[in-house]
Design a protein around this motif. Structure first.
Motif, PDB file in Angstrom:
ATOM      1  N   UNK A 186       0.831  -1.202   0.000  1.00 16.20           N
ATOM      2  CA  UNK A 186       0.000   0.000   0.000  1.00 16.20           C
ATOM      3  C   UNK A 186       0.869   1.256   0.000  1.00 16.20           C
ATOM      4  N   UNK A 187       1.821   1.331   0.918  1.00 17.70           N
ATOM      5  CA  UNK A 187       2.639   2.545   1.026  1.00 17.70           C
ATOM      6  C   UNK A 187       3.601   2.688  -0.152  1.00 17.70           C
ATOM      7  N   UNK A 188       4.102   1.577  -0.674  1.00 16.54           N
ATOM      8  CA  UNK A 188       4.973   1.661  -1.839  1.00 16.54           C
ATOM      9  C   UNK A 188       4.198   2.103  -3.080  1.00 16.54           C
ATOM     10  N   UNK A 189       2.953   1.640  -3.192  1.00 21.37           N
ATOM     11  CA  UNK A 189       2.136   1.992  -4.355  1.00 21.37           C
ATOM     12  C   UNK A 189       1.717   3.452  -4.321  1.00 21.37           C
ATOM     13  N   UNK A 190       1.269   3.917  -3.164  1.00 21.46           N
ATOM     14  CA  UNK A 190       0.769   5.299  -3.106  1.00 21.46           C
ATOM     15  C   UNK A 190       1.905   6.320  -3.192  1.00 21.46           C
ATOM     16  N   UNK A 191       3.126   5.914  -2.830  1.00 23.31           N
ATOM     17  CA  UNK A 191       4.265   6.833  -2.940  1.00 23.31           C
ATOM     18  C   UNK A 191       4.974   6.682  -4.281  1.00 23.31           C
ATOM     19  N   UNK A 192       4.642   5.597  -5.004  1.00 19.51           N
ATOM     20  CA  UNK A 192       5.287   5.354  -6.285  1.00 19.51           C
ATOM     21  C   UNK A 192       6.722   4.888  -6.163  1.00 19.51           C
ATOM     22  N   UNK A 193       7.105   4.436  -4.963  1.00 22.68           N
ATOM     23  CA  UNK A 193       8.475   3.990  -4.726  1.00 22.68           C
ATOM     24  C   UNK A 193       8.436   2.541  -4.230  1.00 22.68           C
ATOM     25  N   UNK A 194       8.758   1.593  -5.114  1.00 20.78           N
ATOM     26  CA  UNK A 194       8.669   0.174  -4.771  1.00 20.78           C
ATOM     27  C   UNK A 194       9.790  -0.297  -3.851  1.00 20.78           C
ATOM     28  N   UNK A 195      10.729   0.581  -3.528  1.00 17.40           N
ATOM     29  CA  UNK A 195      11.816   0.209  -2.613  1.00 17.40           C
ATOM     30  C   UNK A 195      11.617   0.819  -1.231  1.00 17.40           C
ATOM     31  N   UNK A 196      10.598   1.635  -1.097  1.00 13.43           N
ATOM     32  CA  UNK A 196      10.418   2.371   0.148  1.00 13.43           C
ATOM     33  C   UNK A 196       9.684   1.539   1.193  1.00 13.43           C
ATOM     34  N   UNK A 197      10.230   1.495   2.382  1.00 17.62           N
ATOM     35  CA  UNK A 197       9.573   0.813   3.488  1.00 17.62           C
ATOM     36  C   UNK A 197       8.668   1.801   4.214  1.00 17.62           C
ATOM     37  N   UNK A 198       7.552   1.315   4.786  1.00 14.40           N
ATOM     38  CA  UNK A 198       6.630   2.210   5.505  1.00 14.40           C
ATOM     39  C   UNK A 198       7.223   2.686   6.830  1.00 14.40           C
ATOM     40  N   UNK A 199       7.857   3.848   6.802  1.00 15.27           N
ATOM     41  CA  UNK A 199       8.485   4.400   8.005  1.00 15.27           C
ATOM     42  C   UNK A 199       7.425   4.944   8.960  1.00 15.27           C
ATOM     43  N   UNK A 200       7.857   5.247  10.179  1.00 15.84           N
ATOM     44  CA  UNK A 200       6.943   5.809  11.175  1.00 15.84           C
ATOM     45  C   UNK A 200       6.347   7.115  10.663  1.00 15.84           C
ATOM     46  N   UNK A 201       7.191   7.962  10.066  1.00 19.18           N
ATOM     47  CA  UNK A 201       6.724   9.254   9.555  1.00 19.18           C
ATOM     48  C   UNK A 201       5.692   9.077   8.444  1.00 19.18           C
ATOM     49  N   UNK A 202       5.935   8.121   7.543  1.00 20.60           N
ATOM     50  CA  UNK A 202       5.020   7.898   6.427  1.00 20.60           C
ATOM     51  C   UNK A 202       3.671   7.389   6.924  1.00 20.60           C
ATOM     52  N   UNK A 203       3.700   6.470   7.867  1.00 21.11           N
ATOM     53  CA  UNK A 203       2.456   5.932   8.431  1.00 21.11           C
ATOM     54  C   UNK A 203       1.679   7.035   9.138  1.00 21.11           C
ATOM     55  N   UNK A 204       2.376   7.846   9.914  1.00 19.76           N
ATOM     56  CA  UNK A 204       1.716   8.931  10.634  1.00 19.76           C
ATOM     57  C   UNK A 204       1.159   9.984   9.676  1.00 19.76           C
TER      58      UNK A 204
END
Length: 322
Positions: free
Chosen positions: A46-64
Motif C-alpha cells: 500500500x505505502x509503496x504503491x501510493x508513494x510510487x516507490x517500490x523500494x520504500x519501506x513504511x516508516x513511522x513518519x510515512x504511516x503517521x
C-alpha cells in the motif's frame, strides 16, 4: 535525587512516546504468524504503491502522515489504491485482504487516539468462494500415493504428507505448522493450527495415517518434541520446517509422475477428498463438515452442487423444452 526525579529519569522521553511505531504495534498484536506476514506484505505494498516507490519501506513518519489525513482525503487515497489493484488484475480475495490490512491499521490507530477517520465507506469486492471445487478421482490419487518409495526417508515423509492431505483433507499450512509433540499415536490424533484459529484443535487420524507418521518419525531418528513434524531433507537445510511451497512441489511432482494432466495442488487434493467424502456419505454435508472444518455449511453445499452438477441438469431440461 528524590523518588519522583528518579522515576522521571527512567521513563522514555515524551517525544519517544509520541513517535510510536503504530504499524509494528498492529502487527505484534496479531497472534497468527501467517496473519502478521500477510498484513506486513499488504501494508508495505500500500505505502509503496501510493508513494510510487517500490523500494520504500513504511516508516513511522510515512504511516503517521497517512493517519493524519482528513477523512475524505484518506478514503480517496485508499479508493485510488483499490482501483490500481483492480487494474493490475489481482483477484478479489487478494484485494480484500490488502484493504482489510489497511482498515486494521486505521482502526488500531483510532483506538489509541492517533487517527480521526475510518474506512467504513471503502467496500471490498464481492468474492465467489470455491467456484471450482473439481479435483481428481480417488483412483488417480491412489496412483499418486503409490509412487513414493517408502524404503527411503524421503518416501516415508512424502507418503505421510499425502496421507494427511487426503484422509483428513488438510491444508498444507496445517501440515507445515504441526510439531512432533502434536502427534498423539496412542490417541490417534493430530493437533493442528486450523485456518483462522488462534488455538490448535485435535483431529482424528486414520490407522493408515498413524502408521505412516510413525514410520516417518522412526526412520527420521531421535528428535525433540518441539521440532517440526515434517522437515526438509536436503543437505543445506536438513531438519528445518518445510515451507508451503515445498509441500506444493511434492504434490505437483507426484501428480505429474502419476501421469495426471491436470495441475494438482495440496488444495486440489483437499477439494478431491471433500468431494469423495460427499459421494461416500450420500451428500451428508453435516457429517463431511467435521472433516472439512468449514465454518459455513453453505460452502459444502457448493461442493455438493458441483458434485451433482445440478446446473447441467437444469440446462439440459431447458434445452429439451424448445
Amino acid at each position: 535525587m528524590n523518588d519522583s526525579l528518579k522515576l522521571a529519569s527512567t521513563l522514555p522521553s515524551l517525544a519517544s512516546l509520541v513517535e510510536r511505531d503504530i504499524l509494528q504495534e498492529l502487527l505484534a498484536d496479531k497472534k497468527s504468524p501467517n496473519t502478521r506476514r500477510t498484513y506486513a506484505k499488504s501494508l508495505r505494498d500500500f505505502f509503496q504503491t501510493i508513494t510510487g516507490d517500490q523500494t520504500r519501506e513504511p516508516t513511522i513518519d510515512l504511516v503517521q502522515e497517512f493517519l493524519s489525513l482528513d477523512r475524505f482525503s484518506a478514503i480517496s487515497l485508499v479508493l485510488k489504491y483499490k482501483g490500481m489493484l483492480v487494474n493490475k488484475g489481482l483477484s478479489p480475495a487478494t484485494i480484500n485482504v490488502r484493504l482489510c490490512a489497511i482498515a486494521s491499521l486505521v482502526n488500531y490507530a483510532r483506538k489509541i487516539g492517533k487517527c480521526d477517520f475510518s474506512l467504513e465507506d471503502v467496500e471490498g469486492l464481492k468474492v465467489q468462494n470455491y467456484r471450482d471445487t473439481t479435483g481428481i478421482e480417488p483412483e488417480s490419487f491412489k496412483t499418486m500415493i503409490s509412487l513414493p518409495d517408502t524404503n527411503t526417508l524421503k518416501g516415508k515423509r512424502d507418503y505421510a504428507i499425502l496421507r494427511l492431505l487426503w484422509d483428513n483433507a488438510l491444508r498444507r499450512n496445517e501440515i507445515r505448522l504441526a510439531n512432533v509433540k502434536d502427534f498423539d499415536p496412542d490417541g490417534g490424533k493430530l493437533w493442528i493450527q486450523g485456518k483462522g484459529n488462534s488455538q490448535k484443535e485435535a483431529i482424528d487420524l486414520s490407522p493408515q495415517a498413524i502408521a505412516a507418521i510413525q514410520a516417518w518419525i522412526a526412520a527420521r531418528g531421535k528428535v525433540n518434541n518441539s521440532q517440526p513434524l515434517f522437515c526438509t531433507l536436503d543437505r543445506a537445510t536438513n531438519g528445518h520446517r518445510m515451507s508451503g511451497n515445498a509441500i506444493y512441489k511434492i504434490v505437483r511432482n507426484t501428480a505429474a509422475a502419476a501421469g495426471i494432466k491436470k495441475i494438482v495442488s495440496p488444495h486440489r487434493i483437499r477439494h478431491s477428498a471433500i468431494t469423495a467424502a460427499l459421494d461416500a456419505t450420500g451428500g451428508d454435508t453435516r457429517k463431511v463438515q467435521k472433516l472439512s472444518r468449514h465454518a459455513d455449511l453453505n460452502t459444502l453445499t457448493r461442493y455438493d452442487d458441483n458434485r451433482l452438477r445440478h446446473q447441467k441438469e437444469v440446462t439440459t431440461i431447458l434445452a429439451d423444452l424448445i
